[in-house]
Write a protein that holds these residues in place. Structure first.
Motif, PDB file in Angstrom:
ATOM      1  N   TYR A  36      88.626 -50.688 -38.743  1.00 57.50           N
ATOM      2  CA  TYR A  36      89.224 -49.552 -39.639  1.00 57.50           C
ATOM      3  C   TYR A  36      88.709 -48.254 -39.284  1.00 57.50           C
ATOM      4  N   ARG A  37      87.511 -48.088 -39.304  1.00 58.45           N
ATOM      5  CA  ARG A  37      86.870 -47.064 -38.898  1.00 58.45           C
ATOM      6  C   ARG A  37      87.179 -46.414 -37.462  1.00 58.45           C
ATOM      7  N   GLU A  38      87.061 -47.380 -36.578  1.00 53.03           N
ATOM      8  CA  GLU A  38      87.476 -47.069 -35.287  1.00 53.03           C
ATOM      9  C   GLU A  38      88.802 -46.508 -35.259  1.00 53.03           C
ATOM     10  N   GLN A  39      89.905 -47.182 -36.022  1.00 53.49           N
ATOM     11  CA  GLN A  39      91.388 -46.931 -35.931  1.00 53.49           C
ATOM     12  C   GLN A  39      91.473 -45.589 -36.656  1.00 53.49           C
ATOM     13  N   VAL A  40      90.817 -45.199 -37.553  1.00 50.36           N
ATOM     14  CA  VAL A  40      90.884 -43.892 -38.251  1.00 50.36           C
ATOM     15  C   VAL A  40      90.285 -42.728 -37.400  1.00 50.36           C
ATOM     16  N   LEU A  41      89.093 -43.002 -36.779  1.00 50.61           N
ATOM     17  CA  LEU A  41      88.608 -41.967 -36.071  1.00 50.61           C
ATOM     18  C   LEU A  41      88.860 -41.853 -34.800  1.00 50.61           C
ATOM     19  N   GLY A  42      89.919 -42.761 -34.220  1.00 50.12           N
ATOM     20  CA  GLY A  42      90.506 -42.846 -32.970  1.00 50.12           C
ATOM     21  C   GLY A  42      89.668 -43.300 -31.547  1.00 50.12           C
TER      22      GLY A  42
END
Length: 43
Positions: A36-42
């Motif tokens: 999720y963090r990777e998706q949000v931060l791109g």
């Protein structure tokens, strides 16, 4: 029962890895916290 501190460290490390990388959460749209963090931060 635990035999020593090294065994406890292995168990805690495995749990922390599972908690951050493998478990899914409904609050994060079914993704693990790291995903999720990777998706949000791109990343």
């Amino acid at each position: 029962m635990l035999k020593n501190i090294a065994e406890l460290n292995v168990i805690v490390d495995k749990y922390v890895h599972w908690f951050n990388h493998e478990r899914i959460s409904l609050k994060t749209k079914g993704l693990s916290p790291i995903a999720y963090r990777e998706q949000v931060l791109g990343n």
